[in-house]
Motif scaffolding. Structure first.
Motif: not given
Lengths: 389, 389
Positions: A48-58, A344-355
């Motif tokens: 499954n796909k991560p969302s398209n509108t990815k945020e970014s952090i340093r 194969n499935i996507y794990m959302p933790y990193g993306e969620q935390l960045v968000n």
């Protein structure tokens, strides 16, 4: 009650629980319903796909003492993070890290990272006892923090971390990777919340680990630096109990720690178990360092989630003498038995935390959940009955 | 300690316990050692033979209220017993029994069996609360006794049974069929005593059961007649803990019972768990009545036996989405992962009990073990924390 009794007679052989002496009883009495594995549907889950509108952090890193840091950094990078700098006391650990992430700048001191106001989050896999103090300094500098587990080593550290977190409103996230970094665990969460097994009444978490003492640094064997077995690998399991039972409060009923096979190191704990309970569910947790050499991976981690209308079993890393690979999820409910290959499935933790860092939200994990999982593990560790320890 | 640390760095990716976030980390870092199911040796055990010099006894039956009686009688017949007579209050249960065993004489009363001095043993699956009183009368008449589990319903009954057993020197055997009547369990006992997994430090017994309330007689739902969940199906598990850990004394650390899905019957218990401990090992037991309709059999019973050098898992009645049939035993030790299909192996309990009756020995089960397993279950039941019960 004759009518009940008649039914009882008619059905007792095919369905009566507890008739286990099958080899003593002719098969025709049971019919084919006993000891019968139907061929259940096997589902290979597609990515499954991560969302398209990815945020970014340093973000930067302080402390490389556990290899978990690689999973943590990759999770952040996959979720939109830009790795800026790294600090560690040990040149050999730094060398290995920068070989993998050549763009990361080597900081001369912890303060160089703490004082950099362009950094939004610091990740740390320092020696466990140092994580909370680092996290406190990080939060006080206005940054969010992501710790390897155990993220906090004592109830005193927990108190201080909670206080500073409340004051600074920063995120103190602990990467309970046996759930957040495991595809079958992520899928289980979806199934449970979709009601696939009814009301969840219990979880059992078995977390065996291989030790290989020669591969472990000194601090690993010192509970004052690494935490005891329940504090350390038990915290993963407390996290899973709270998550799958959707419990917002809970306490420890019982715990014990043991040293069965490491008498040369009398303070070390190679076994631990505990029972936890919330208002509507219970959990049992067992942890050990006995994974034998004949297993094809580091540990036969299992999670059983028991519901009123079914159950889930995860064979997370291996299915002994069964299916290839890891990330196996088995679902049994009122309708069927189903197997999911979750590799194969996507794990959302990193993306969620960045968000969460960007939007000041709590989607990856609530702060309350993060602390309660650790509190259970710390309490279990503290009150544990000691078996040969 | 630089040398340790160097080793730590070199090996940390392949073997370090707790790196679970594999999907976040390129596969080449782990090598093929993680998430790898080797194809282990599969062993289909061949039938082993009962001894040639079989003893013979005359036995009768009092009480047919649970279908377990068929496994008990078959076990005795296979072991050399001659079934003489049967007594039960319920004509419909008698009819079914004599259809299967046409040579059994129908006794007019319990006393007709008790007073027959040619009978050496009486087997009973009466309503649970009646079993101890029947057993006491049987022992006092100079006969041995074999009870379905739960063989004793209260600590008071246990005290009286122990007293009479001591006075009369008769055998009071309880058929803990989830071990004595299960081929994988028998094989596990052989492996453990051969040292296949080192020193046994823990057992976990999961005993889920399907309820199908419509198939159950009234007494089933009354804990005063059937015992609570830990007293009843928990006693199987206490037996297994004592047996596999070779414990001669033990106590209950913690127990709880729950009613999560049967609020229409507030005294009923559909969930129970407990922790037990001897001087050298611990055990965790979980019992429930939640087996869903989508499972191909009555319960996904599991036993995990953890040793310092390996572990055994039994998937006793089904391997969900795995191997066909039941009686699966998986062994992992320092050398290998091995699968045993135990379906064909001979279970010696009946023959051993017949021999014990003739030779006044304790080969099937020591009297002490029989009572201690029940005592643990009764104590667990009595001290249990109540969840919605």
């Amino acid at each position: 009650m004759p009518s009940n009794r008649r039914k009882f007679i008619g059905q007792s052989f095919a369905s009566l629980a507890g008739i286990t002496a099958t080899a003593m009883v002719p098969t025709h009495i049971f019919g084919h319903n006993l000891h019968n594995t139907s061929r259940p549907e096997e589902i290979i889950l597609q990515p499954n796909k991560p969302s398209n509108t990815k945020e970014s952090i340093r973000f930067s890193v302080i402390g490389l003492n556990h290899g978990h840091i690689y999973g943590m950094v990759d999770s952040l990078i996959n979720g939109g993070g830009n790795l800026v700098a790294v600090y560690a006391k040990e040149p050999e650990l730094l060398q290995q890290f920068t070989k993998r992430y050549p763009k990361a700048k080597i900081a001369k001191s912890e303060n160089e990272i703490i004082d950099d106001n362009s950094i939004q989050l610091v990740a740390s896999a320092a020696i466990p006892v140092e994580r909370a103090p680092i996290g406190i300094r990080v939060m006080q500098s206005g940054k969010d923090f992501m710790a390897d587990k155990p993220g906090i080593l004592t109830l005193e550290q927990l108190k201080e971390v909670k206080k500073v977190q409340k004051e600074t409103k920063r995120i103190y996230s602990i990467m309970y990777s046996e759930r957040l970094g495991n595809p079958a665990s992520v899928k289980a969460g979806e199934l449970v919340s979709a009601g696939a097994i009814g009301k969840v009444v219990q979880t059992i978490g078995l977390g065996p680990h291989r030790m290989r003492p020669e591969s472990r640094p000194d601090w690993f064997f010192d509970p004052k630096k690494a935490g005891g077995i329940l504090c350390d690998i038990g915290s993963h399991q407390c996290d899973q109990f709270l998550f799958y039972t959707n419990s917002k409060q809970a306490d420890v009923n019982f715990s014990q720690i043991g040293n069965f096979n490491n008498s040369d190191n009398p303070v070390y704990q190679d076994f631990g178990d505990m029972s936890v309970r919330s208002a509507h569910a219970t959990g049992y947790i067992r942890i050990d360092w006995f994974t034998p050499e004949g297993l094809g991976t580091w540990g036969d981690g299992r999670t059983f989630i028991l519901g009123t209308d079914g159950y889930i079993e995860m064979r997370k890393y291996i299915d002994i003498a069964g299916k290839e690979g890891g990330n196996h999820l088995f679902l049994v409910n009122q309708k069927e038995t189903k197997y999911y290959d979750c590799s194969n499935i996507y794990m959302p933790y990193g993306e969620q935390l960045v968000n969460d860092v960007v939007h000041r939200t709590e989607t990856a994990m609530t702060q309350e959940h993060c602390f309660l999982a650790t509190e259970l593990a710390l309490k279990g560790q503290k009150m544990a009955h000691k078996l040969n320890v």
